[in-house]
Design a protein around this motif. Structure first.
Motif, PDB file in Angstrom:
ATOM      1  N   GLU A   1       0.808  -1.286   0.058  1.00  0.00           N
ATOM      2  CA  GLU A   1      -0.092   0.085  -0.053  1.00  0.00           C
ATOM      3  C   GLU A   1       1.098   1.455   0.168  1.00  0.00           C
ATOM      4  OE1 GLU A   1      -3.630   0.859  -0.019  1.00  0.00           O
ATOM      5  OE2 GLU A   1      -3.137  -1.053  -0.965  1.00  0.00           O
TER       6      GLU A   1
ATOM      7  N   ARG B   1       2.322   2.709  -3.002  1.00  0.00           N
ATOM      8  CA  ARG B   1       1.506   3.469  -4.027  1.00  0.00           C
ATOM      9  C   ARG B   1       1.848   5.183  -3.744  1.00  0.00           C
ATOM     10  NH1 ARG B   1      -3.233   3.156  -2.161  1.00  0.00           N
ATOM     11  NH2 ARG B   1      -4.289   4.302  -4.175  1.00  0.00           N
TER      12      ARG B   1
ATOM     13  N   ARG C   1      -1.226   6.943  -2.434  1.00  0.00           N
ATOM     14  CA  ARG C   1      -2.119   6.600  -1.192  1.00  0.00           C
ATOM     15  C   ARG C   1      -2.221   7.693  -0.318  1.00  0.00           C
ATOM     16  NH1 ARG C   1      -0.093   3.977   4.377  1.00  0.00           N
ATOM     17  NH2 ARG C   1      -2.094   2.929   4.855  1.00  0.00           N
TER      18      ARG C   1
ATOM     19  N   TYR D   1      -7.476  -0.864   6.272  1.00  0.00           N
ATOM     20  CA  TYR D   1      -8.972  -0.320   6.022  1.00  0.00           C
ATOM     21  C   TYR D   1      -9.194   0.920   6.094  1.00  0.00           C
ATOM     22  CZ  TYR D   1     -13.906  -1.061   5.765  1.00  0.00           C
ATOM     23  OH  TYR D   1     -15.438  -0.951   5.205  1.00  0.00           O
TER      24      TYR D   1
ATOM     25  N   ARG E   1      -7.252   3.387   6.731  1.00  0.00           N
ATOM     26  CA  ARG E   1      -5.987   4.296   6.295  1.00  0.00           C
ATOM     27  C   ARG E   1      -5.675   5.321   7.228  1.00  0.00           C
ATOM     28  NH1 ARG E   1      -7.478   6.281   0.594  1.00  0.00           N
ATOM     29  NH2 ARG E   1      -9.550   6.296   1.342  1.00  0.00           N
TER      30      ARG E   1
ATOM     31  N   THR F   1      -4.954  -7.187   1.602  1.00  0.00           N
ATOM     32  CA  THR F   1      -5.162  -6.276   0.322  1.00  0.00           C
ATOM     33  C   THR F   1      -6.684  -6.095  -0.347  1.00  0.00           C
ATOM     34  OG1 THR F   1      -4.589  -8.523  -0.878  1.00  0.00           O
ATOM     35  CG2 THR F   1      -2.661  -6.900  -0.530  1.00  0.00           C
ATOM     36  N   TYR F   2      -7.340  -7.248   0.000  1.00  0.00           N
ATOM     37  CA  TYR F   2      -8.851  -6.875  -0.226  1.00  0.00           C
ATOM     38  C   TYR F   2      -9.404  -5.987   0.348  1.00  0.00           C
ATOM     39  CZ  TYR F   2     -13.742  -7.809  -0.541  1.00  0.00           C
ATOM     40  OH  TYR F   2     -15.012  -7.744  -0.735  1.00  0.00           O
TER      41      TYR F   2
ATOM     42  N   ALA G   1      -8.071  -3.127   1.738  1.00  0.00           N
ATOM     43  CA  ALA G   1      -7.580  -1.912   1.313  1.00  0.00           C
ATOM     44  C   ALA G   1      -8.230  -1.513  -0.173  1.00  0.00           C
ATOM     45  CB  ALA G   1      -5.877  -2.185   1.103  1.00  0.00           C
ATOM     46  N   ARG G   2      -8.443  -2.624  -0.901  1.00  0.00           N
ATOM     47  CA  ARG G   2      -8.939  -2.255  -2.028  1.00  0.00           C
ATOM     48  C   ARG G   2     -10.413  -1.987  -1.997  1.00  0.00           C
ATOM     49  NH1 ARG G   2      -7.569  -6.495  -4.469  1.00  0.00           N
ATOM     50  NH2 ARG G   2      -9.338  -7.879  -4.357  1.00  0.00           N
TER      51      ARG G   2
ATOM     52  N   ARG H   1     -10.577   1.931  -0.635  1.00  0.00           N
ATOM     53  CA  ARG H   1     -10.262   2.632  -1.816  1.00  0.00           C
ATOM     54  C   ARG H   1     -11.452   2.678  -2.484  1.00  0.00           C
ATOM     55  NH1 ARG H   1      -5.253   0.119  -2.281  1.00  0.00           N
ATOM     56  NH2 ARG H   1      -5.972  -0.918  -4.273  1.00  0.00           N
ATOM     57  N   ALA H   2     -12.063   1.862  -2.989  1.00  0.00           N
ATOM     58  CA  ALA H   2     -13.108   1.980  -3.708  1.00  0.00           C
ATOM     59  C   ALA H   2     -14.433   2.590  -3.441  1.00  0.00           C
ATOM     60  CB  ALA H   2     -13.667   0.407  -4.235  1.00  0.00           C
TER      61      ALA H   2
ATOM     62  N   THR I   1     -13.632   6.385  -3.091  1.00  0.00           N
ATOM     63  CA  THR I   1     -13.611   6.942  -4.349  1.00  0.00           C
ATOM     64  C   THR I   1     -15.138   7.129  -4.956  1.00  0.00           C
ATOM     65  OG1 THR I   1     -11.793   5.791  -5.115  1.00  0.00           O
ATOM     66  CG2 THR I   1     -13.060   6.665  -6.830  1.00  0.00           C
TER      67      THR I   1
END
Length: 290
Positions: free
Chosen positions: A110, A113, A116, A162, A164, A271-272, A274-275, A278-279, A282
């Motif tokens: 993470e 990136r 981030r 999660y 962040r 990683t899931y 975190a993704r 992020r989604a 957004t």
């Protein structure tokens, strides 16, 4: 304990993360003695670090502290009475060092990136977040009942991956959480169960002056470092902890297979998370912009 107490004040790892494997695997000290010593010594070191954090007004996330601590109290009590007698300390240690390493890898990915974003608090804090933190605090409390530490690093994973939240804020917050948890654990074993062994008491008395100095020193040093340096320090601790456990325990082939499975599943899970976060961030930004 010089190293362990410095780690306790400067990272989401309690000093028991260092003391417990050294005591049980290198010095052949029985796990119950090592666990009780961990609670006792952290009640001094982490309390000292917490007082310094509060005295210097170092930024912490109070929602994280409140709700994780609430769940952690119940998890610690349940784990002490119902889980500790059932779990093999060696297998539990292998499981958790593998899980923590998978978190370290996910956090490293993470932080690679460049775009981030991190925050000083949990943004848009909702009722669902309260439930999440209480639940993870409960699980972390059970982990702490086994080793004398665990709720801090376990919930730190969720905070940084999660939610962040910046490592610079999550680290001192996790120190405060473990301080409350360790004082409760010390009280349970010393005053309720009354199973605090003379050997644990003697080691505790010998180490008190050391941890009373080095734990707050760790908290002070970490408050002066930039966020990415804190993360790099944590990567180092997690890698050393994992390979140290491998070297000391010398796991069998099926134990190695278990470690590999935990690493893979943990890395996929973190990683899931975190993704997903992020989604959702957004989408929220797009919705507010529209």
């Amino acid at each position: 304990m010089v190293f362990g107490s410095f780690i306790a004040g400067s990272s989401p790892e309690g000093s028991a993360a260092i003391a417990y494997p050294v005591f049980t695997l290198l010095l052949d000290i029985p796990p119950p003695v090592a666990r009780n010593f961990a609670f006792a010594i952290q009640s001094i070191g982490m309390t000292s670090a917490t007082l310094l954090i509060l005295g210097l007004h170092i930024k912490v996330e109070w929602n994280y502290i409140r709700f994780v601590t609430l769940g952690g109290v119940f998890g610690l009590v349940l784990g002490t009475y119902a889980v500790v007698p059932l779990v093999s300390p060696v297998m539990a240690k292998l499981f958790f060092v593998s899980l923590w390493l998978s978190f370290g890898i996910a956090l490293w990915l993470e932080n690679r990136r460049p775009e981030r974003q991190v925050f000083d608090e949990i943004r848009n804090f909702k009722r669902s977040d309260k439930i999440n933190l209480v639940l993870f605090g409960f699980i972390g409390g059970i982990i702490s009942s086994l080793f004398g530490t665990g709720i801090n690093i376990f919930t730190y994973c969720i905070m940084t991956i999660y939610y962040r939240v910046s490592e610079k804020v999550a680290t001192p917050s996790s120190v405060i959480i473990m301080t409350i948890e360790t004082i409760l654990g010390f009280f349970i074993h010393a005053q309720v169960l009354r199973d605090f062994q003379p050997a644990a008491f003697e080691m505790w008395i010998a180490c008190v002056p050391v941890v009373a100095f080095f734990a707050p020193l760790g908290a002070f040093v970490i408050s002066k470092l930039p966020r990415k340096s804190i993360a790099q320090f944590l990567y180092f601790i997690l890698v050393v902890q994992f390979f140290g456990a491998m070297w000391v325990i010398k796991p069998s082939p099926w134990q190695l297979a278990m470690c590999s499975t935990v690493l893979a599943v943990g890395l996929g899970t973190f990683t899931y998370l975190a993704r997903v976060r992020r989604a959702s961030s957004t989408e929220g930004a797009a919705g507010s912009g529209g």
